[in-house]
Design a protein around this motif. Structure first.
Motif: not given
Length: 226
Positions: A104-105, A110-111, A116-117, A121-123
């Motif tokens: 996540p970091d 990156r984006y 996106a972070r 985290v959820i994924c």
């Protein structure tokens, strides 16, 4: 000396070795906990990564799926392996380049996106829960079978052992215990495969045994399995 003695001997000996390795490679700094002190050789790291793939989720769960579903069950194995390769090629190399410890970091930086972070985290939580559920199921089945205890007790014993060497060694200790696990699993995978191939086809090399004819029949082993 009966079967029970040898069962306890190998179980206690194996996990005793893991704990001994964790004590030997015990963490002495925060770097040892996060990045194994930056001193793990790439070959050793590769062995540890391979052991992570060949863990209970693969060794027991995937084998069980293929055993119950037959030839078609191999699609799960291909998806499992393909995802691991994609992760290793497209994500893992860039974590160190960006100086990040978690996916996540890395994704957030990156984006340039907090959203996106959050999605990462959820994924990560979803994938980790699915993976750990398979792992713990495998641990419970293995320990309850080996030690003759209840399923839940087997899980607690396995979790206790993992807790000990994770706390002692951090990432460094886990990496080296994974290397020991790699050696055990490669042996456990290879020996039965060699003898099954030898018995069924007369060829001691399993990869060649698949395209060799079954003993006494004019059909290849792969053709008969399909």
């Amino acid at each position: 000396m009966g079967q029970d003695f040898w069962t306890y001997f190998w179980v206690v000996g194996t996990f005793g070795t893991y704990i001994a390795i964790a004590v030997w490679a015990r963490a002495s700094s925060t770097d040892d906990f996060y990045v194994a002190g930056h001193d793990v050789h790439p070959t050793v790291n590769g062995m540890a990564t391979a052991a992570d793939w060949m863990s209970a989720a693969s060794f027991l769960s995937m084998a069980g799926l293929i055993a119950f579903l037959g030839y078609g069950g191999s699609v799960y194995l291909m998806g499992w392996t393909g995802g691991y390769v994609l992760l290793a090629l497209l994500l893992a190399p860039f974590l160190r380049e960006f100086g990040k410890f978690t996916v996540p970091d890395f994704v957030g930086d990156r984006y340039y996106s907090t959203t996106a972070r959050l999605i990462a985290v959820i994924c990560a939580l979803f994938v980790s829960f699915t993976y750990i559920a398979g792992q713990m199921k495998g641990v419970g089945v293995a320990f309850s079978g080996f030690l003759g205890v209840e399923f839940n007790t087997g899980i607690m014993v396995g979790m206790g052992i993992v807790f000990i060497y994770a706390v002692l060694g951090g990432m460094k200790g886990i990496t080296y215990t994974q290397v020991a696990q790699y050696c055990v699993l490669i042996f456990a995978y290879t020996v039965p495969a060699v003898f099954i191939s030898l018995i069924v086809t007369g060829n001691p090399i399993p990869q060649l045994g698949f395209i060799s004819d079954v003993r006494g029949e004019d059909i290849s082993m792969l053709g008969k399995l399909n």
